[in-house]
Structure formats: C-alpha cells, structure tokens
Design an enzyme around this catalytic site. Structure first.
Site, PDB file in Angstrom:
ATOM      1  N   GLU A 180       0.822  -1.218   0.000  1.00 22.87           N
ATOM      2  CA  GLU A 180       0.000   0.000   0.000  1.00 22.87           C
ATOM      3  C   GLU A 180       0.852   1.263   0.000  1.00 22.87           C
ATOM      4  O   GLU A 180       0.398   2.342   0.362  1.00 22.87           O
ATOM      5  CB  GLU A 180      -0.962  -0.024   1.191  1.00 22.87           C
ATOM      6  CG  GLU A 180      -1.872  -1.255   1.203  1.00 22.87           C
ATOM      7  CD  GLU A 180      -3.259  -1.016   0.595  1.00 22.87           C
ATOM      8  OE1 GLU A 180      -3.778   0.097   0.678  1.00 22.87           O
ATOM      9  OE2 GLU A 180      -3.817  -1.986   0.013  1.00 22.87           O
ATOM     10  N   HIS A 254      -4.035   1.680   7.737  1.00 25.66           N
ATOM     11  CA  HIS A 254      -2.657   1.939   7.310  1.00 25.66           C
ATOM     12  C   HIS A 254      -1.889   2.431   8.526  1.00 25.66           C
ATOM     13  O   HIS A 254      -2.459   3.085   9.405  1.00 25.66           O
ATOM     14  CB  HIS A 254      -2.590   3.047   6.239  1.00 25.66           C
ATOM     15  CG  HIS A 254      -3.083   2.642   4.890  1.00 25.66           C
ATOM     16  ND1 HIS A 254      -3.936   3.432   4.153  1.00 25.66           N
ATOM     17  CD2 HIS A 254      -2.840   1.551   4.147  1.00 25.66           C
ATOM     18  CE1 HIS A 254      -4.185   2.835   3.001  1.00 25.66           C
ATOM     19  NE2 HIS A 254      -3.540   1.686   2.966  1.00 25.66           N
ATOM     20  N   CYS A 375      -2.433  11.407   4.200  1.00 27.87           N
ATOM     21  CA  CYS A 375      -2.852  10.483   3.129  1.00 27.87           C
ATOM     22  C   CYS A 375      -2.787  11.156   1.761  1.00 27.87           C
ATOM     23  O   CYS A 375      -2.595  10.502   0.744  1.00 27.87           O
ATOM     24  CB  CYS A 375      -4.294  10.029   3.324  1.00 27.87           C
ATOM     25  SG  CYS A 375      -4.610   9.233   4.881  1.00 27.87           S
TER      26      CYS A 375
HETATM   27  O1  SUG Z   1      -7.775   3.130   0.924  1.00 28.87           O
HETATM   28  N1  SUG Z   1     -10.459   5.315   1.336  1.00 28.87           N
HETATM   29  C1  SUG Z   1      -9.046   5.118   1.262  1.00 28.87           C
HETATM   30  C2  SUG Z   1      -8.345   6.034   2.221  1.00 28.87           C
HETATM   31  C3  SUG Z   1      -6.845   5.991   2.052  1.00 28.87           C
HETATM   32  C4  SUG Z   1      -6.142   6.786   3.084  1.00 28.87           C
HETATM   33  N2  SUG Z   1      -4.745   6.686   2.887  1.00 28.87           N
HETATM   34  C5  SUG Z   1      -3.820   6.596   3.870  1.00 28.87           C
HETATM   35  N3  SUG Z   1      -4.115   6.325   5.093  1.00 28.87           N
HETATM   36  N4  SUG Z   1      -2.583   6.737   3.529  1.00 28.87           N
HETATM   37  C6  SUG Z   1      -8.683   3.663   1.558  1.00 28.87           C
HETATM   38  O2  SUG Z   1      -9.319   3.088   2.450  1.00 28.87           O
HETATM   39  C7  SUG Z   1     -12.760   5.037   0.566  1.00 28.87           C
HETATM   40  C8  SUG Z   1     -13.520   5.020  -0.752  1.00 28.87           C
HETATM   41  C9  SUG Z   1     -14.989   4.905  -0.549  1.00 28.87           C
HETATM   42  O3  SUG Z   1     -15.437   4.224   0.364  1.00 28.87           O
HETATM   43  O4  SUG Z   1     -15.760   5.506  -1.358  1.00 28.87           O
HETATM   44  C10 SUG Z   1     -11.281   4.806   0.385  1.00 28.87           C
HETATM   45  O5  SUG Z   1     -10.864   4.189  -0.568  1.00 28.87           O
END
Ligand code: SUG
Length: 452
Positions: A180, A254, A375
């Site tokens: 990731e 994460h 993020c």
């Molecule tokens: O992968 N949310 C992302 C958020 C990513 C955050 N990134 C870090 N922590 N680096 C994920 O979970 C939600 C999309 C939705 O539900 O419509 C989403 O993909």
C-alpha cells in the site's frame, strides 16, 4: 505566497488532486470513516478546493509542493475488460443495473490519497544514489488496485530523468504481496541529505502468525522485504516492524493512521506496533548524524486508539520550517476532538521535541473517506538538481494554483450521489476536465481515453 523556499536537499510533497467523481461508496472494509460515510452525497468541487488550499498552505510555509493528477473515472477499460460491451453510455447503464458495486469501484476518486501511490526511497539511502519509486499494487481492494497502472505512468511522466529517478514495476498483485505504498513506510534521518533509516511497517506475515481478526491487514512483510531489496537499501538501515493487529481491528487500516515520522522525530501511539521497545532500541543504535532520534509515544491512557482513529492526529504532516523547527499540520477533526487537541498542545509545549507549532486544515470531504493530511501527499526527498529534473508543470506555483482553482470551478460538480455515477454526462465532464488538466500540468497524454 511570499515564504522563503527551503534550499538544498529537502522533502517535497506531491499531493493528489481530487478527481471529479469523488464520492462516498463505502468501499473500504476496515476503514471506519469510509463505512460511516457510505451513500452520503459528496461535493467534488469542495473536495478539490480543500486539497488545493492545503497545497497552497504548504507552499506558503516554504515547502516544495507538487501536484499529481487524478485518474480517469468511471474507468471504462476495467468495465470492458470485465465483459461489458457497447458504447460508453450503454456500458454505464448495464453495469448500473447488473452490478452497482462494480460501478462504484470503477468510479472512486481514491487516487487522491497519494501516500498510497508508491514507496519512495531517497537518493541518500539507495545503492545507486538515485531516487527509487515502486508503485503500490493496492491489491486488497478493487477500486484501489485499478490505480496502479496509471499511477506508474504518471510517476514516470513527473519524474522522467533516469539519471535521478528509478521506476520499478509494482509487485505482483496477489494477497501475499499486498503493498500500500508510503502509508506504511517512514524515514528517519538527522538531515534530509544524509543516509536515513527506513521503517517498513507490515500488518501481515506468514499465515501462521497472529494477525487481525476483524479487518484485513493490507501490507505484507513479504512485500516490504521485496521493496527493501529492490530499492537497494543496506540491511542495517532498513527495519521491518509489525503493526499491532489490535490496532488494525480498531480501524487503523494503514500505519499512517497511528504513526508519523519526520527527520529525527517519530510520533506514534503506544499500540501502533507489536514491539515498540525493540523498534526504539534498533533506531537508537543505528541512527547516525548530528541529531539524536526523538520518540514521542502517546499512551493509550492519554488518547485511545479509537480516539486516534476518530481525530486522525497521527495522520498529521510533520514538516520542517526554515528555522529548523517543525510544525504539525492537522485536520480540523483533530482540533474538534478535546482529547486529541490536548495531546497536540502537549506535544507543542514539550521542549524535548522540535515541534513548535500547529496549523489546522479543513479537509472534511477527504476525511469522510478516511483520508487526512498525510494520506493526501507523497513525500519525495529531492536534491536541488533532482528538483530541477522534475517535470516543471508539476510544481505548484502561484499561477498554477490560480489556474487550478479556476479549472475546478469550471469542471467540477457540487453534488454527487451514487446514482449519478452511471450518468454518461459525468464521464464526459470528467474526461473534459482531465484533458484540460494535462495541459495545465503539461504532462502529455497519460490517460487511456487520450491514448486510444
Ligand atoms: O484506501 N479510502 C481510502 C483512504 C486511504 C487513506 N490513505 C492513507 N491512510 N494513507 C482507503 O481506504 C474510501 C472510498 C470509498 O469508500 O468511497 C477509500 O478508498
């Protein structure tokens, strides 16, 4: 925008622009904000503007700020590959009827969270003295896995010069190699131009190891080990650290939801790792340079993991300012959370660490999907020469900021629901917006619809 730019080798941030289809589809099992926001209407225009204001703030603070473009969504090449045929409008209609979940996966603007775009190792750490990039395969979720190919193309366009930049292919997309990107990777150093220690945090080891029970662990140890080899990192300067399975089960999907590092500082929650004592001791032993590592460990009794997930305190950005001190960039949710805010104040007041101030940003549109300040950015440590080798159109200048605001006002909707995702007009609007964007960022034809 008058701040003095930091010179020499510095950390630059490349933020992802929010795409025109930004929506809440509840796609990320294990990410509690995504589940909570599912099916709520979104405001893509507000989302992209919140992100742009964040980038401007970083630039005002003297940081080098880059922009990474969103991806083409709904992603018709995925739907065609899965057997849908006909015109674009016919495909959207069929998938809406037959599989709304697939339509949602093909339409997410999730590429905005560029901390998941790739793992990046700075030139000072790698065997060949170049900056190494490996795009993340994001293989645990379909809506994220479809980012990888375009991300690789974008990174090559933004960092084109092979004398400075190396682009590895993403790891094979299989559960054993779940990767990731930078969200599970932290670098500590005395100064940015010196060799640092790279921490690779994984949630899953071999199958017989105890892992989370409720939610998936997205990063595997096997993937992190491969990254260490590919980026040619000396084994005494890279550490594999296991994320606490209980934290994952409480919504820490994460590691950047529970820990953040910058230069010599590592800020983390007591329950972030399985064995933080061992980690601290390894870092203290291997750290080199004119500074000593500074650990800020927040105890559960002060701020619970649940509080941390709600307030996103650890998803703040820690940045260096021109006077060598640091600032914390936090989301508004952190200030609105009395216990998290008390912790922030305590950190700032404590003379034992270099964090001297805090700035609060409104990123509510992204936060509703679990995406905080950290993020939204990919960190790339660059020397002055390497900065000059970045595609010039990718840097946020005053003019480009103004152009991007006008572009967002022109092309983005202010209200979007899941029903709108099948609207052929939305696809058309998005393509028009992205086509205009590639001219503003001067990136050439990076999208499938431009290439075919
Ligand atoms: O992968 N949310 C992302 C958020 C990513 C955050 N990134 C870090 N922590 N680096 C994920 O979970 C939600 C999309 C939705 O539900 O419509 C989403 O993909």
């Amino acid at each position: 925008m008058g701040a003095v730019k930091l010179s020499g080798t510095q950390e630059a941030n490349f933020d992802g622009l929010v795409g025109p289809t930004h929506n809440y589809a509840g796609l990320s099992f294990g990410n509690v904000a995504s589940a909570r926001s599912a099916e709520r209407p979104s405001n893509p225009r507000e989302a992209v503007i919140q992100g742009l204001k964040k980038m401007r703030k970083m630039r005002d603070l003297g940081l080098h700020q880059g922009v990474l473009p969103p991806q083409e969504r709904p992603y018709l090449p995925l739907l065609r590959r899965l057997g849908f045929s006909g015109t674009d409008a016919q495909i959207l209609d069929k998938v809406r009827q037959q599989s709304p979940a697939l339509l949602a996966s093909a339409s997410s603007a999730s590429a905005m969270w560029t901390a998941n775009a790739a793992t990046v190792s700075p030139a000072a750490d790698t065997g060949d003295g170049r900056v190494h990039f490996t795009p993340a395969n994001l293989c645990t979720h379909l809506h994220r896995a479809i980012e990888t190919e375009t991300t690789a193309r974008i990174l090559k366009a933004v960092f084109p010069d092979p004398s400075h930049f190396v682009h590895h292919p993403a790891l094979p997309s299989t559960p054993m190699l779940g990767d990731e990107g930078a969200a599970n990777h932290t670098r500590l150093c005395a100064d940015y131009d010196e060799p640092g220690l790279e921490l690779f945090v994984y949630g899953r080891d071999a199958d017989d190891q105890p892992g989370p029970q409720r939610y998936p662990a997205r990063q595997t140890r096997t993937a992190s080990e491969a990254l260490i080899r590919m980026h040619e990192l000396p084994r005494n300067r890279a550490l594999l650290v296991q994320q606490h399975p209980d934290a994952i089960d409480q919504g820490v999907f994460h590691n950047d939801v529970i820990a953040v590092g910058n230069r010599e500082v590592l800020l983390f929650h007591e329950q972030a790792f399985v064995d933080s004592k061992q980690m601290r001791s390894w870092i203290s032993t291997h750290f080199r340079g004119r500074r000593r590592p500074v650990f800020i460990e927040v105890p559960e009794a002060e701020l619970s993991v649940r509080d941390a997930v709600d307030a996103y305190l650890f998803n703040s950005q820690l940045i260096c300012t021109a006077d060598d001190s640091m600032r914390m960039i936090v989301a508004r949710e952190c200030r609105d959370h009395p216990r998290a805010w008390a912790t922030v104040q305590k950190i700032i007041d404590d003379a034992a660490n270099p964090i001297a101030g805090v700035d609060v940003l409104d990123l509510r549109q992204s936060m509703n999907n679990g995406g905080g300040p950290a993020c939204l950015r990919l960190r790339v440590v660059l020397s002055e020469d390497a900065r000059a080798a970045v595609s010039p159109g990718s840097w946020l200048t005053s003019k480009r900021y103004t152009d991007l605001l006008a572009w967002a006002e022109k092309h983005y909707r202010e209200h979007l629901t899941l029903d709108d995702l099948a609207d052929p007009q939305l696809l058309e609007e998005s393509r028009t917006a992205l086509d205009a964007l590639t001219r503003i960022l001067n990136l050439g034809s990076i999208y499938d619809f431009q290439r075919n």
